[in-house]
Scaffold this motif. Sequence first.
Motif, PDB file in Angstrom:
ATOM      1  N   ARG A  54       1.554   4.589  -3.108  1.00 54.63           N
ATOM      2  CA  ARG A  54       2.310   3.343  -2.856  1.00 54.63           C
ATOM      3  C   ARG A  54       3.754   3.480  -3.312  1.00 54.63           C
ATOM      4  NH1 ARG A  54      -0.831  -0.567  -0.993  1.00 54.63           N
ATOM      5  NH2 ARG A  54      -3.034  -0.690  -1.596  1.00 54.63           N
ATOM      6  N   ASN A  55       3.965   4.075  -4.476  1.00 60.96           N
ATOM      7  CA  ASN A  55       5.330   4.245  -4.979  1.00 60.96           C
ATOM      8  C   ASN A  55       6.152   5.154  -4.071  1.00 60.96           C
ATOM      9  OD1 ASN A  55       5.014   2.581  -7.163  1.00 60.96           O
ATOM     10  ND2 ASN A  55       4.514   4.214  -8.600  1.00 60.96           N
ATOM     11  N   ALA A  56       5.546   6.218  -3.574  1.00 61.95           N
ATOM     12  CA  ALA A  56       6.269   7.127  -2.677  1.00 61.95           C
ATOM     13  C   ALA A  56       6.594   6.435  -1.360  1.00 61.95           C
ATOM     14  CB  ALA A  56       5.445   8.382  -2.426  1.00 61.95           C
ATOM     15  N   ALA A  57       5.609   5.727  -0.803  1.00 62.53           N
ATOM     16  CA  ALA A  57       5.816   5.047   0.486  1.00 62.53           C
ATOM     17  C   ALA A  57       6.889   3.975   0.380  1.00 62.53           C
ATOM     18  CB  ALA A  57       4.508   4.432   0.964  1.00 62.53           C
ATOM     19  N   LEU A  58       7.037   3.400  -0.809  1.00 62.65           N
ATOM     20  CA  LEU A  58       7.992   2.315  -1.005  1.00 62.65           C
ATOM     21  C   LEU A  58       9.428   2.769  -0.785  1.00 62.65           C
ATOM     22  CD1 LEU A  58       7.627  -0.677  -1.833  1.00 62.65           C
ATOM     23  CD2 LEU A  58       8.177  -0.013  -4.169  1.00 62.65           C
ATOM     24  N   ARG A  59       9.721   4.053  -0.979  1.00 65.23           N
ATOM     25  CA  ARG A  59      11.086   4.548  -0.765  1.00 65.23           C
ATOM     26  C   ARG A  59      11.430   4.624   0.716  1.00 65.23           C
ATOM     27  NH1 ARG A  59      14.094   6.280  -4.522  1.00 65.23           N
ATOM     28  NH2 ARG A  59      15.180   7.769  -3.178  1.00 65.23           N
ATOM     29  N   GLY A  60      10.442   4.855   1.559  1.00 63.72           N
ATOM     30  CA  GLY A  60      10.622   4.638   2.983  1.00 63.72           C
ATOM     31  C   GLY A  60      11.105   5.775   3.848  1.00 63.72           C
ATOM     32  N   ASN A  61      11.605   6.869   3.269  1.00 61.21           N
ATOM     33  CA  ASN A  61      12.036   7.987   4.101  1.00 61.21           C
ATOM     34  C   ASN A  61      10.823   8.797   4.577  1.00 61.21           C
ATOM     35  OD1 ASN A  61      14.833   7.700   4.254  1.00 61.21           O
ATOM     36  ND2 ASN A  61      15.125   8.616   2.230  1.00 61.21           N
ATOM     37  N   PRO A  62      10.951   9.512   5.684  1.00 61.22           N
ATOM     38  CA  PRO A  62       9.817  10.314   6.168  1.00 61.22           C
ATOM     39  C   PRO A  62       9.261  11.271   5.127  1.00 61.22           C
ATOM     40  CG  PRO A  62      11.515  10.176   7.853  1.00 61.22           C
ATOM     41  CD  PRO A  62      12.091   9.548   6.630  1.00 61.22           C
ATOM     42  N   ALA A  63      10.129  11.907   4.339  1.00 63.83           N
ATOM     43  CA  ALA A  63       9.654  12.813   3.293  1.00 63.83           C
ATOM     44  C   ALA A  63       8.840  12.054   2.254  1.00 63.83           C
ATOM     45  CB  ALA A  63      10.829  13.521   2.633  1.00 63.83           C
ATOM     46  N   ALA A  68       3.416  10.478   0.172  1.00 64.09           N
ATOM     47  CA  ALA A  68       2.385   9.448   0.019  1.00 64.09           C
ATOM     48  C   ALA A  68       1.083   9.894   0.678  1.00 64.09           C
ATOM     49  CB  ALA A  68       2.865   8.126   0.621  1.00 64.09           C
ATOM     50  N   MET A  69       1.192  10.501   1.856  1.00 69.97           N
ATOM     51  CA  MET A  69      -0.012  10.974   2.546  1.00 69.97           C
ATOM     52  C   MET A  69      -0.673  12.128   1.786  1.00 69.97           C
ATOM     53  SD  MET A  69      -0.844   9.084   5.019  1.00 69.97           S
ATOM     54  CE  MET A  69      -2.219  10.165   5.420  1.00 69.97           C
ATOM     55  N   THR A  70       0.121  12.966   1.133  1.00 68.89           N
ATOM     56  CA  THR A  70      -0.449  14.045   0.312  1.00 68.89           C
ATOM     57  C   THR A  70      -1.291  13.463  -0.819  1.00 68.89           C
ATOM     58  OG1 THR A  70       1.398  15.524   0.819  1.00 68.89           O
ATOM     59  CG2 THR A  70       0.108  16.024  -1.146  1.00 68.89           C
ATOM     60  N   ALA A  80     -13.840   9.530   0.055  1.00 66.40           N
ATOM     61  CA  ALA A  80     -13.434   9.316   1.453  1.00 66.40           C
ATOM     62  C   ALA A  80     -13.625   7.871   1.884  1.00 66.40           C
ATOM     63  CB  ALA A  80     -14.236  10.233   2.371  1.00 66.40           C
ATOM     64  N   ASN A  81     -14.367   7.094   1.094  1.00 65.30           N
ATOM     65  CA  ASN A  81     -14.643   5.699   1.451  1.00 65.30           C
ATOM     66  C   ASN A  81     -13.764   4.713   0.697  1.00 65.30           C
ATOM     67  OD1 ASN A  81     -16.680   6.410   3.279  1.00 65.30           O
ATOM     68  ND2 ASN A  81     -18.195   6.543   1.638  1.00 65.30           N
ATOM     69  N   ALA A  82     -12.659   5.185   0.167  1.00 64.89           N
ATOM     70  CA  ALA A  82     -11.723   4.280  -0.507  1.00 64.89           C
ATOM     71  C   ALA A  82     -11.037   3.436   0.560  1.00 64.89           C
ATOM     72  CB  ALA A  82     -10.711   5.081  -1.313  1.00 64.89           C
ATOM     73  N   ARG A  83     -11.523   2.237   0.740  1.00 63.79           N
ATOM     74  CA  ARG A  83     -11.117   1.448   1.913  1.00 63.79           C
ATOM     75  C   ARG A  83      -9.644   1.038   1.909  1.00 63.79           C
ATOM     76  NH1 ARG A  83     -14.697  -4.044   0.747  1.00 63.79           N
ATOM     77  NH2 ARG A  83     -13.695  -4.651  -1.211  1.00 63.79           N
ATOM     78  N   ASP A  84      -9.124   0.659   0.735  1.00 62.17           N
ATOM     79  CA  ASP A  84      -7.712   0.265   0.711  1.00 62.17           C
ATOM     80  C   ASP A  84      -6.797   1.467   0.873  1.00 62.17           C
ATOM     81  OD1 ASP A  84      -8.467  -2.333   0.454  1.00 62.17           O
ATOM     82  OD2 ASP A  84      -8.078  -2.487  -1.696  1.00 62.17           O
ATOM     83  N   ALA A  85      -7.250   2.623   0.433  1.00 60.67           N
ATOM     84  CA  ALA A  85      -6.481   3.851   0.655  1.00 60.67           C
ATOM     85  C   ALA A  85      -6.449   4.191   2.137  1.00 60.67           C
ATOM     86  CB  ALA A  85      -7.081   4.999  -0.155  1.00 60.67           C
ATOM     87  N   GLN A  86      -7.563   3.995   2.827  1.00 63.24           N
ATOM     88  CA  GLN A  86      -7.605   4.215   4.280  1.00 63.24           C
ATOM     89  C   GLN A  86      -6.647   3.251   4.982  1.00 63.24           C
ATOM     90  OE1 GLN A  86      -8.952   6.545   5.999  1.00 63.24           O
ATOM     91  NE2 GLN A  86     -10.530   7.470   4.687  1.00 63.24           N
ATOM     92  N   ALA A  87      -6.593   2.007   4.505  1.00 58.55           N
ATOM     93  CA  ALA A  87      -5.682   1.020   5.104  1.00 58.55           C
ATOM     94  C   ALA A  87      -4.230   1.409   4.876  1.00 58.55           C
ATOM     95  CB  ALA A  87      -5.957  -0.357   4.516  1.00 58.55           C
TER      96      ALA A  87
END
Length: 526
Positions: A54-63, A68-70, A80-87
Motif C-alpha cells: 500500500r505504501n509503495a502504491a501510494l507514490r503512484g509511479n509505475p516503478a 507494490a506488486m512484488t 494465496a487467499n488473502a482477499r484484500d491483497a487480491q483486491a
Amino acid sequence: MGTEGRKDWQRRESLSSALVQVGVVAVLLAGAVAFFVHRGTVRKQSEQHLHAARNAALRGNPADLARAMTELEALFQLDANARDAQALAADIQTVLWLEHRQPGADAKAREHLSRAEQLESQSGERYGAHALHLLAAGKAAEVETYLAGLEARGANNARLTLARALALQARGDLPGARQAFARAAETSWRDPRFTTAYGEALLDEGQYPQAVEAFSKALSVNPDHLLARVSAALAHTYQGRKVEEARQVLANVESRGAELTPVLRARAGALKAELALARNAPDEALRAADEALKASADEHYALFARARALAVKHDAQTRAAFEAAVARRRNAPLLYLDGARALQASGDTEGALALLDAYEKTFGPVQVTSADGTKSRLLDKDSRYWLARGGVLEVASRQEDALAAYDKAVAAKGVDLARAQYAKGALLLARKDYAGARPLLAAVAPDTGEGAMAEAYTAMGDLLFAQGEHAAGCQHYFFGLVRARAQGTPREALAARVDDIRKRLESAGQASMAKAWKAESASLLE
C-alpha cells in the motif's frame, strides 16, 4: 502370590501408560503451539507485505506500482487467499492497464479481480476496480447503477467517487464530473493518483490554471510523480508560460527510460511537440507527435499537437487531424474549442464550424442538475462554447449569427460572463452601435479602474473617443495599459500604443491633452 504379581503388573502398566499419554499430549501441544506460532508468523508477514504494498502504491509511479506488486506476490506465496491483497492487486493492475496502457496488465487485472470477488473481499479496491472494468467495456450507465447500489449500502470511498467522476465524464456531464473528481481528490489527498485525475479532467476542458493547481497538489505529496509533472508542464506550455521549466521537466522524464509506460512516453512526446510549436517549428512538432502516437495511439494530446502542427503549416489534412483527436476523446472540450480556433486561423472556417457542430452534437443532449434540483441543458450554461462559436462566426463576417451566439454566452451567466459581455460589446462597437455597446463595455471596464480585462478598457477608450469624450477615453486607455503591463505585454508594444493615442488626440484637435497624455503615460514605460 498370583494376586500380588498381578497388582504389581497393573501398577507398572498404569505408570507406563500414563507416561505415554503425557508424551502424546506433549506432542499435540507442541504441534498446536507450532501451528499457532506459524499462523501468527504468516499473518504478521502477510500484514507487513500488504502494508508495504500500500505504501509503495501510494507514490503512484509505475516503478512504485511494480514494487507494490512484488510485495503482493510475496504475500501470495504465504497466503494465496488473502482477499484484500487480491483486491489491491486488481486495483494496481487496473491502473497500469487503463491509466498507463501497460501491455498485459488487463489480463492480470481481471484475474486478480476475479479472485477478490470469489473470496468476497469487501475493500474499496475491489469495487472500484470492478466499476473501472465496466467503464473500460463502455458501460457507463451500468457503472452509475452499480455505484448507486453500493452507496445505498453505505459504501463511500475515493475509488468509487473517482469511478463516478469518470462515468459522468463519459456521458458528458462535465460539471458533475468536476465535482466528483474534486471530492475524490479531497478525500484521498495523500494519493496523487486522484488529484492527478482531477487535473487531467480540467486540462481536457482547457482550464489551464485550475489544472496546474491540481497537479501542484499532487506534486506536493510526491514531487516525483511523473504523470503529474509532465501534465503540469503541458498545461503551462498551452498557456505559453514556464516554457524553459517545461523543457527541463521533459528532459528529466525522458531520462527515466525503462521506467516509462506507454502513456508516459506518449505524454512526454505530446509535451515535446507543443514545445516545438512554441518555437514555431511545426515539422519538429509533427515528428514528436508521431513518435508519441507510436507509444500510445490513444494519447489525445499527441493527436491534438499533431493537428495543431498541421494547422500552422496550412496542411490539407488539418481538419481530419482534429477530427481524429476528437474521436479519441469525445468529451474533451479543449479539442473542439481550441481546434476550431486553429482551423479558422489556418483559413478553414467551414472546418471550424463543423468541429463546433460536432461539439454541439456531443453535448447538446446532456442534462445537468443545479443545486436546487432543477435540470437544464448543459449547452445553455456553456458560455465557453458560445464564445468560441461567436468568435468564429464574427471572423467569418456573419455578424448577426455571432451576436446571437454572444447573447447565449451572456445568458449563460457563467464564469465567462465578463468575456461574453466584452465580446458582444466589441462587436457592437465595430458596427458603430455605440448605444448598444456602451453598457456592455462599462460593465467590464468600469471607470473606477477595477476591471481586469485590458482589452475591455481599450475598447471603452475607443468608444469614448468616437463620441468625443477624450478625457474619459484617456483614463480608460491608461487603465488598459496598466493591466496590459501587469500581464506581461512588452514595453515596445506599450510604447507604440501610447504614441498611437497621442497621435489620435492631436488629429482630433486635442493638442494640450495629447501633451498631458504623453507626460502621464510616461510612467507606464519605465
